[in-house]
Design a protein around this motif. Sequence first.
Motif, short mmCIF file in Angstrom:
data_model
loop_
_atom_site.label_atom_id
_atom_site.label_comp_id
_atom_site.label_asym_id
_atom_site.label_seq_id
_atom_site.Cartn_x
_atom_site.Cartn_y
_atom_site.Cartn_z
N PRO A 32 0.78 -1.23 0.00
CA PRO A 32 0.00 0.00 0.00
C PRO A 32 0.82 1.29 0.00
O PRO A 32 0.40 2.27 -0.60
CB PRO A 32 -0.84 -0.10 1.27
CG PRO A 32 -0.81 -1.51 1.67
CD PRO A 32 0.43 -2.10 1.12
N ASP A 33 1.97 1.31 0.65
CA ASP A 33 2.71 2.56 0.71
C ASP A 33 3.50 2.83 -0.56
O ASP A 33 4.15 3.87 -0.68
CB ASP A 33 3.62 2.62 1.93
CG ASP A 33 4.78 1.64 1.88
OD1 ASP A 33 4.66 0.61 1.18
OD2 ASP A 33 5.79 1.89 2.55
N VAL A 35 2.08 3.40 -3.45
CA VAL A 35 1.26 4.27 -4.30
C VAL A 35 0.51 5.27 -3.43
O VAL A 35 0.21 4.99 -2.27
CB VAL A 35 0.27 3.44 -5.15
CG1 VAL A 35 1.01 2.59 -6.18
CG2 VAL A 35 -0.59 2.55 -4.29
N PRO A 36 0.19 6.44 -3.98
CA PRO A 36 -0.44 7.50 -3.18
C PRO A 36 -1.80 7.15 -2.58
O PRO A 36 -2.17 7.65 -1.53
CB PRO A 36 -0.59 8.66 -4.16
CG PRO A 36 0.38 8.40 -5.25
CD PRO A 36 0.53 6.91 -5.32
N ASP A 37 -2.58 6.28 -3.24
CA ASP A 37 -3.92 5.99 -2.73
C ASP A 37 -3.97 4.77 -1.80
O ASP A 37 -5.05 4.29 -1.46
CB ASP A 37 -4.93 5.83 -3.87
CG ASP A 37 -4.69 4.58 -4.71
OD1 ASP A 37 -3.65 3.90 -4.53
OD2 ASP A 37 -5.54 4.28 -5.57
N LEU A 38 -2.81 4.30 -1.35
CA LEU A 38 -2.72 3.16 -0.42
C LEU A 38 -3.49 1.95 -0.94
O LEU A 38 -4.26 1.32 -0.22
CB LEU A 38 -3.23 3.54 0.98
CG LEU A 38 -2.48 4.66 1.68
CD1 LEU A 38 -3.17 5.02 2.99
CD2 LEU A 38 -1.04 4.29 1.94
N SER A 39 -3.28 1.60 -2.21
CA SER A 39 -3.98 0.47 -2.79
C SER A 39 -3.01 -0.62 -3.21
O SER A 39 -1.80 -0.40 -3.34
CB SER A 39 -4.82 0.91 -3.99
OG SER A 39 -4.00 1.32 -5.06
N ARG A 50 -7.78 -2.37 -8.41
CA ARG A 50 -6.90 -2.07 -7.28
C ARG A 50 -7.80 -1.90 -6.06
O ARG A 50 -8.92 -1.41 -6.16
CB ARG A 50 -6.07 -0.82 -7.54
CG ARG A 50 -4.99 -1.08 -8.60
CD ARG A 50 -3.93 -0.02 -8.64
NE ARG A 50 -3.11 0.07 -7.45
CZ ARG A 50 -2.00 -0.64 -7.22
NH1 ARG A 50 -1.59 -1.53 -8.09
NH2 ARG A 50 -1.30 -0.46 -6.11
N ARG A 52 -8.15 -0.44 -2.16
CA ARG A 52 -7.60 0.44 -1.13
C ARG A 52 -7.46 -0.34 0.17
O ARG A 52 -8.36 -1.09 0.56
CB ARG A 52 -8.46 1.66 -0.93
CG ARG A 52 -8.37 2.59 -2.11
CD ARG A 52 -9.03 3.90 -1.83
NE ARG A 52 -8.89 4.74 -3.00
CZ ARG A 52 -9.58 5.83 -3.19
NH1 ARG A 52 -10.44 6.23 -2.29
NH2 ARG A 52 -9.39 6.55 -4.26
N GLY A 59 -4.62 5.02 6.01
CA GLY A 59 -5.94 4.74 5.46
C GLY A 59 -6.94 4.52 6.58
O GLY A 59 -6.59 4.53 7.76
#
Length: 163
Positions: A32-33, A35-39, A50, A52, A59
């Motif tokens: 998750p870390d 990418v910016p959207d924690l996905s 993807r 989240r 998140g």
Amino acid sequence: MVVSVNGHGLFDTVTGEKIARDRDPDPDGSIPDAVPDLSCPGLGPIASARVRIAGLFGGGLHTTTDDGWTLEVVSPEWPHDRVLLSADGGIPHNGPHGENWWHIFDSNYSELRAAGFSPSGHTLAVATSSDETLWSHQAPDIKRSAGQFGRSPANWSAQSQLV
């Protein structure tokens, strides 16, 4: 979906059944870390999406449902967190424990990572550093009022998994 040092797992939120497992996900973009959207990339039947993730890297999950449930995390004996489920709108609670609010989880053996409801409000998830517990319930009959639905954690069925 659960992400841990042991890989990624996809679980049925009603039965707790493991639907898909990837013990060795691709390190590029699979945490998750990264990418910016924690996905993270989905797997199994949701491989094209993807997902989240809430937990160690941040998140969050929903803390209320459309049918009136509220979830809170409190730490009266820090660092041990407790998860409270209520039908009275949350802290401050109306009435004694067991009537409109319930202590449903104590993280006294593992670190709490995330707690909250699914977007539909039909699943409640509590994830720790060692396991996950899922509770599910059906939506109330729309012909009944919230008071007639039977506000009790007994209306939620639990499934646990080690991660």
